[in-house]
Write an enzyme that holds these catalytic residues in place. Structure first.
Site, mmCIF file in Angstrom:
data_model
loop_
_atom_site.group_PDB
_atom_site.id
_atom_site.type_symbol
_atom_site.label_atom_id
_atom_site.label_comp_id
_atom_site.label_asym_id
_atom_site.label_seq_id
_atom_site.Cartn_x
_atom_site.Cartn_y
_atom_site.Cartn_z
ATOM 1 N N ASP A 94 0.658 -1.231 0.151
ATOM 2 C CA ASP A 94 -0.029 -0.087 -0.012
ATOM 3 C C ASP A 94 0.885 1.279 -0.056
ATOM 4 O O ASP A 94 2.045 0.985 0.247
ATOM 5 C CB ASP A 94 -1.092 0.067 1.276
ATOM 6 C CG ASP A 94 -0.270 -0.032 2.550
ATOM 7 O OD1 ASP A 94 0.995 -0.258 2.620
ATOM 8 O OD2 ASP A 94 -1.065 -0.072 3.291
ATOM 9 N N TYR B 147 2.821 4.780 0.829
ATOM 10 C CA TYR B 147 3.654 5.351 2.067
ATOM 11 C C TYR B 147 2.558 6.018 2.849
ATOM 12 O O TYR B 147 1.701 6.655 2.321
ATOM 13 C CB TYR B 147 4.760 6.104 1.642
ATOM 14 C CG TYR B 147 5.903 5.587 0.821
ATOM 15 C CD1 TYR B 147 6.672 4.534 1.404
ATOM 16 C CD2 TYR B 147 5.947 5.978 -0.803
ATOM 17 C CE1 TYR B 147 7.727 4.232 0.750
ATOM 18 C CE2 TYR B 147 7.148 5.337 -1.289
ATOM 19 C CZ TYR B 147 7.869 4.456 -0.589
ATOM 20 O OH TYR B 147 8.999 3.843 -1.488
ATOM 21 N N PHE C 113 6.054 2.450 -4.612
ATOM 22 C CA PHE C 113 7.449 2.686 -4.148
ATOM 23 C C PHE C 113 8.139 4.132 -4.585
ATOM 24 O O PHE C 113 9.159 4.304 -4.144
ATOM 25 C CB PHE C 113 8.435 1.566 -4.945
ATOM 26 C CG PHE C 113 7.994 0.263 -4.379
ATOM 27 C CD1 PHE C 113 8.021 -0.235 -3.157
ATOM 28 C CD2 PHE C 113 7.337 -0.719 -5.207
ATOM 29 C CE1 PHE C 113 7.797 -1.598 -2.581
ATOM 30 C CE2 PHE C 113 6.768 -2.052 -4.930
ATOM 31 C CZ PHE C 113 7.078 -2.247 -3.555
ATOM 32 N N HIS D 59 9.186 -8.464 0.353
ATOM 33 C CA HIS D 59 9.089 -7.060 0.128
ATOM 34 C C HIS D 59 10.427 -6.317 0.399
ATOM 35 O O HIS D 59 11.328 -6.714 1.503
ATOM 36 C CB HIS D 59 8.021 -6.505 1.037
ATOM 37 C CG HIS D 59 7.620 -5.157 0.759
ATOM 38 N ND1 HIS D 59 8.078 -3.874 1.126
ATOM 39 C CD2 HIS D 59 6.444 -4.588 0.096
ATOM 40 C CE1 HIS D 59 7.473 -2.860 0.714
ATOM 41 N NE2 HIS D 59 6.418 -3.342 0.009
#
Length: 214
Positions: A59, A61, A72, A178
């Site tokens: 999801d 930031y 990202f 991740h």
């Protein structure tokens, strides 16, 4: 205008936008990240016909000013901690021997990399709070739409890998932990996704992605 669906191009035809999103929208509220006008930026920037690679994350930031609508990606000049993105940059260097410092990933999107999260919004300071309010319907429909021709898919983390069954066909699918500081040492470093994708693209007659600074 926030949530201007006319900007979605071919993605606007997904059933989600008429059948699911109208009921979801009031539950999202206006105090969310990225700001409402950037919610669907990943889809706006990378149309189905232009998509060569999909990077699926978790999801956005949850720090104000950090999420820009692309998974990202962080606006240039943010000045705070890079966290996951900093680890991605390290893997780029280790993998292909090139460096990247530009935090906005707009150039990846323009090359055909769909930078999509499994949830497209988050309240400030509350990670995963919007993970189960309906975004999964959109993600499933996006993946189904992209299964019409071979593409490369990078699934980072458990949330992304849960969508592996929705990727059907002769695609390249790369999975790893991740790049978050909490999980990066469990196998993200050394996974070499960037060179693997570029080799696959070249083998399929496509131009490789420039993952380094543009």
């Amino acid at each position: 205008m926030p949530d201007d669906l006319d900007r979605l191009g071919a993605w606007r035809h997904l059933p989600f936008f008429d059948e699911t999103y109208p009921d979801m929208r009031p539950r999202l509220g206006s105090d969310r990240l990225p700001p409402p006008d950037l919610t669907f930026r990943a889809l706006e920037m990378t149309q189905p016909a232009d998509t060569k690679v999909v990077i699926l994350g978790q999801d956005p930031y949850h720090t104000p000013g950090k999420a820009d609508g692309l998974a990202f990606s962080i606006p240039d000049g943010f000045g705070g901690r890079l966290d996951s993105l900093g680890n991605i940059f390290r893997e780029i260097t280790d993998d292909i021997g090139q460096s990247r410092q530009k935090t906005s990933l707009n150039d990846w999107a323009r090359q055909g990399v769909l930078l999509l999260n499994t949830a497209l919004s988050v309240p400030p300071g509350k990670p995963k709070a919007h993970a189960r309010i309906g975004w999964s319907v959109l993600v499933e429909q996006v993946l189904a739409r992209l299964c019409d021709t071979p593409r490369a898919f990078i699934l980072w983390g458990g949330s992304a890998q849960a969508y592996r069954p929705h990727i059907k066909g002769a695609h390249l699918v790369i999975t790893s932990p991740h790049p978050s500081p909490l999980s990066v040492h469990r196998g993200f470093f050394g996974s070499r996704p960037f060179s693997k994708v570029n080799s696959w693209l070249i083998d399929h007659g496509h131009r490789p992605i420039n993952w380094a600074d543009p």
